[in-house]
Design an enzyme around this catalytic site. Structure first.
Site, mmCIF file in Angstrom:
data_model
loop_
_atom_site.group_PDB
_atom_site.id
_atom_site.type_symbol
_atom_site.label_atom_id
_atom_site.label_comp_id
_atom_site.label_asym_id
_atom_site.label_seq_id
_atom_site.Cartn_x
_atom_site.Cartn_y
_atom_site.Cartn_z
ATOM 1 N N GLY A 194 0.822 -1.199 0.000
ATOM 2 C CA GLY A 194 0.000 0.000 0.000
ATOM 3 C C GLY A 194 0.854 1.247 0.000
ATOM 4 N N GLY A 209 -0.263 9.246 2.022
ATOM 5 C CA GLY A 209 0.329 10.562 1.908
ATOM 6 C C GLY A 209 1.721 10.642 2.497
ATOM 7 C CG PHE A 210 4.473 9.232 6.313
ATOM 8 C CD1 PHE A 210 4.978 10.406 6.850
ATOM 9 C CD2 PHE A 210 5.173 8.060 6.494
ATOM 10 C CE1 PHE A 210 6.169 10.403 7.558
ATOM 11 C CE2 PHE A 210 6.370 8.048 7.195
ATOM 12 C CZ PHE A 210 6.863 9.218 7.730
ATOM 13 N N GLY A 211 4.015 7.923 2.800
ATOM 14 C CA GLY A 211 5.014 7.144 2.089
ATOM 15 C C GLY A 211 4.488 5.793 1.649
ATOM 16 C CG ASP A 271 -10.392 10.046 7.483
ATOM 17 O OD1 ASP A 271 -11.417 10.270 6.810
ATOM 18 O OD2 ASP A 271 -9.318 9.681 6.984
#
Length: 821
Positions: A491, A494-496, A608
């Protein structure tokens, strides 16, 4: 029906618009230096300050009237005269409506026998708060200010500087702003370090207009605006004109109560826009539309208002895009139809406070396509207003007291140094008795974050080490991932990138590695650590460890065998879940959320909740994951948390969207969407469906309110559900989706009702209807679900499930799926 009525009323109001323009309660229009009352171009009467009606406004000081000996036929009649002040002089106005006011000062420097107005240099203040300092005009200028007038008199003072013997003004406008013209709460601060909540009130600031732009449209004059403003086209500010294409409509805006009004911006602003030039768009090349608005480099703080009206879509929830300010994402996956009351062409506006870097001379605004929407790539913008923040109110008063504090400091300095020395000695002695702290790892340039008094990533990580005690060497992570083998990627977010890894004794993990140089998602990453350092629970995500070496930032989580709930509802290649298992999964997720809301003094709001953030272990035990957007709940004396809007479209609480007031009931709304998602086995938003079916919440509520929810149940489980269980489940979901948070149940209530629905499903004899407790009236959780708080070095543990043998493997949804936020 209500929507059609509102639409009809808005059209009717548009037709009579010009006869019902805004009428401010306070409305002072002064033609300075004139002895007659004047009708200006925009059909407003200005009172001459030398006339019998206007002389009462002039207060102290010496001044003379001045007439332009060579008036221009092209300029306003207001600029044919001026009031010249040879000493500090002022105008005073009685204020009937305390609140925000607009003040406009007109300056047109002309020369006469006695005065050359271009040589004037002066200061202007309002109720002792500076508006202009060392001001001098070389050409005709209009200065507009918006600020709070909190007393019953407004005094505007003109004071010549030492370099000049006089000051002047040609005309003055003072009038009260419409209600809710500037809203204190919910403004997001965009700084070079990222997005923050603005802790102060705009009502304590003075705003000076710098730019007012009609994006995609022509110039608008005061005659076209109910607040008599000028709007200029955006052509000169576009960074790349070929990236944009003008969009227009002949239909008036569809105004809704609670959204924008004609006083916020005129119709013509919302009837034009710039959109992406789709002709330039290819599958391999994405771009943004960008505007650069020049500002003075010494002005580092600006109020930015962006205007939107979806005049390009043909259906709801088909346009999602991102908004960037100074290169920072200010609004991700913006869904205009959600903000605009599920109506097309309904105007809305969004406010930001922008703090620029030192010596920055532009405010850069961009809009671009969202990665979350594969259906249609587009982005729009209708209008922009930029105002600089002038000196905070009371700055002059603080300057007056500066010398007093210097005097006090000179007497008290010796005593202060002595006290400071004593405190320092005691502090050193105390530190010597402390146990050695864990060694700080090398810095990788994180943005500083404050957590419980800490002010750096080092303190935050040390807190995580104290709770979990696991620092994983980078070499071990390389070995677990076969040196980050691409075949092990499971997967990305947004972070990496997320890898599947295997440590010794076949212990499987999910490893989340930041892409070097990538700052996107970093604030969420820091929030994740903060939350996971405070809570532990069987139905919430838990952290295995971290690594910060060689400029790497890596988080490690236990591997989740079954992945996100969403994949099991309508993902490819997986067998459908039974109704009983779906109920058990919902109950598990509700337990985790209930603990999140109640397991600490303030509680935590997830912000979220969606089916991709509910993960399943090997035994289908549900875990709530991904706390990157989470916020601490309100304090005991507060009802909500004012913050910027975050979350995922399709799941967002509409009340939170409109008011920017976050409560735990926002999570309840999102969970209600998940309940219908579980029942119907379809996405929260599906742009390919007919318009009335695009949004799951609206579509399901229509069937639920008709008492026919069984018509939309997933066909696989339709024959499995007992009617009483379905009714309880549907009623619970309906209550979760109430328009207002106060009408929604708590997560404890939801949990109790889902357990009830499960008991109804499992019982051989239907429980009588009088035994059913309505979800809105229950205000308790079953004793089985009341969290017991334990004090331990591992953090806060919620002892909710007695089955301690179950493996508590939890992980982010982004660790299992490519579908990010």
């Amino acid at each position: 029906m209500a929507a059609k009525v509102l639409h009809f009323l808005s059209l009717t109001f548009f037709l009579i618009h010009f006869s019902t323009a805004f009428t401010p309660q306070d409305n002072y229009l002064i033609n300075c230096g004139s002895s007659i009352n004047t009708l200006a171009v925009e059909n407003r009467y200005f009172t001459g300050d030398s006339s019998e009606d206007g002389s009462s406004y002039l207060s102290k000081g010496k001044s003379v009237s001045l007439t332009n000996p060579i008036p221009s036929s092209n300029s306003s009649v207001l600029y044919s005269t001026a009031r010249v002040f040879t000493s500090g002089s002022s105008y005073k106005f009685n204020i009937k409506n305390v609140g925000f006011h607009l003040v406009r000062l007109h300056f047109s420097p002309f020369s006469s026998r006695d005065f050359d107005l271009k040589k004037a240099s002066f200061v202007v203040s309002a109720n002792e708060n500076s508006l202009l300092s060392n001001f001098s005009a070389q050409f005709t200028m209009l200065k507009e200010f918006i600020f709070m007038v909190n007393k019953e008199e407004l005094e505007i003072l003109f004071m010549p500087t030492q370099d000049s013997s006089f000051a002047y003004v040609n005309a003055i406008e003072v009038f009260s702003a419409p209600k809710d013209f500037i809203i204190d709460e919910g403004i997001t601060l965009i700084s070079p370090n990222g997005i923050q909540d603005f802790k102060q009130n705009i009502s304590s600031k003075i705003l000076e207009t710098v730019h007012r732009i009609n994006v995609g449209g022509s110039k608008l004059t005061p005659f076209n605006d109910t607040l008599w403003r000028n709007w200029i086209p955006d052509d000169d500010f576009l960074f790349l004109k070929s990236a944009a294409k003008i969009a227009t409509t002949i239909h008036p805006p569809n105004y809704q109560q609670g959204g924008a009004t004609r006083e916020i911006a005129p119709d013509n602003v919302y009837m034009t826009a710039q959109q992406m030039n789709i002709d330039k768009l290819t599958s391999n090349f994405m771009f943004n539309i960008t505007w650069d608005f020049p500002v003075r480099s010494e002005d580092s703080l600006h109020f930015v208002r962006l205007h939107f009206c979806d005049i390009v879509s043909i259906a709801l929830q088909t346009l999602f895009f991102n908004v960037y300010i100074n290169g920072i994402i200010a609004f991700k996956d913006l869904d205009l139809s959600m903000l605009a009351f599920h109506e097309l062409a309904s105007p809305i506006f969004v406010d930001f406070l922008v703090q620029s870097s030192v010596n920055t001379n532009v405010v850069r605004i961009s809009v671009g396509p969202s990665d979350s929407n594969s259906f249609r790539k587009n982005a729009i913008l209708n209008g922009v207003e930029i105002m600089k923040i002038v000196n905070p109110l009371g700055s002059e008063k603080r300057a007056k007291t500066k010398n007093i504090w210097i005097l006090v400091g000179s007497f008290g300095g010796g005593s202060f140094v002595l006290i400071l020395a004593i405190i320092s000695t005691l502090f050193v002695l105390k530190c010597r008795r402390r146990k050695p702290e864990p060694t700080r790892v090398e810095s990788t340039g994180w943005t500083p974050v404050r957590v419980y008094g800490g002010s750096s990533h080092g303190k935050l990580l040390e807190g995580a080490v104290h709770c979990y005690g696991i620092k994983i060497p980078f070499a071990d992570i390389q070995l677990a991932t076969n040196n980050f083998d691409k075949s092990l990627i499971i997967g990305s977010g947004g972070f990496g990138i997320v890898y599947k890894g295997i440590f010794q004794e076949n212990f499987r993990v999910a490893i989340k590695r930041r892409v070097p140089g990538n700052k996107q998602g970093l604030p969420e990453f820091q929030t994740e650590i903060t939350i996971l350092s405070r809570i532990r629970h069987h139905h919430l995500v838990s952290l295995v460890g971290y690594c910060e070496e060689q400029s790497e930032m890596i988080l490690v989580y236990e591997y989740m065998e079954k992945g996100p709930l969403r994949n099991h509802l309508y993902g490819p290649g997986l067998p459908p879940l039974s109704w009983k298992r779906r109920l058990e999964i919902c109950i598990g997720a509700a337990r985790g959320l209930h603990y999140l809301h109640t397991g600490s003094s303030q509680g935590i709001i997830h912000r979220d909740i969606k089916s991709t953030n509910i993960l399943l272990d090997a035994n289908y035990v549900a875990k709530v994951a991904d706390f990157g957007l989470s916020k601490s709940g309100p304090c005991l004396d507060e009802t909500h948390v004012s913050t910027d809007v975050k979350g995922s479209f399709g799941y967002l609480d509409p009340e939170y969207f409109l008011r920017r007031q976050l409560t735990d009931k926002s999570d309840v709304y999102s969970f209600g969407i998940v309940l219908f998602e579980v029942l119907c086995a379809r996405p929260a938003v599906d742009s390919l469906l007919d318009r009335e079916q695009v949004h799951l919440g609206e579509w399901a509520m229509e069937w639920q309110k008709k008492g026919m929810v069984e018509q939309i149940v997933d066909p696989y489980i339709r024959g499995q559900i007992k009617p009483s269980s379905l009714k309880k489940f549907g009623d619970t979901a309906e209550k979760c989706l109430a328009d207002y948070g106060v009408d929604r149940p708590t997560m404890g209530d939801v949990l109790w009702n889902l357990e009830h629905a499960l008991r109804l499903q499992e019982s051989e004899i239907q429980i009588e209807s009088q035994a059913e407790t309505d979800v809105n009236s229950v205000n308790r959780a079953s004793p089985r679900f009341i969290p017991t708080i334990h004090s331990s070095s591992a953090g806060v543990e919620g002892d909710i499930d007695n089955s301690s043998s179950e493996i508590t493997s939890q992980v982010f949804s982004q660790l299992i799926t490519n579908e990010g936020r």
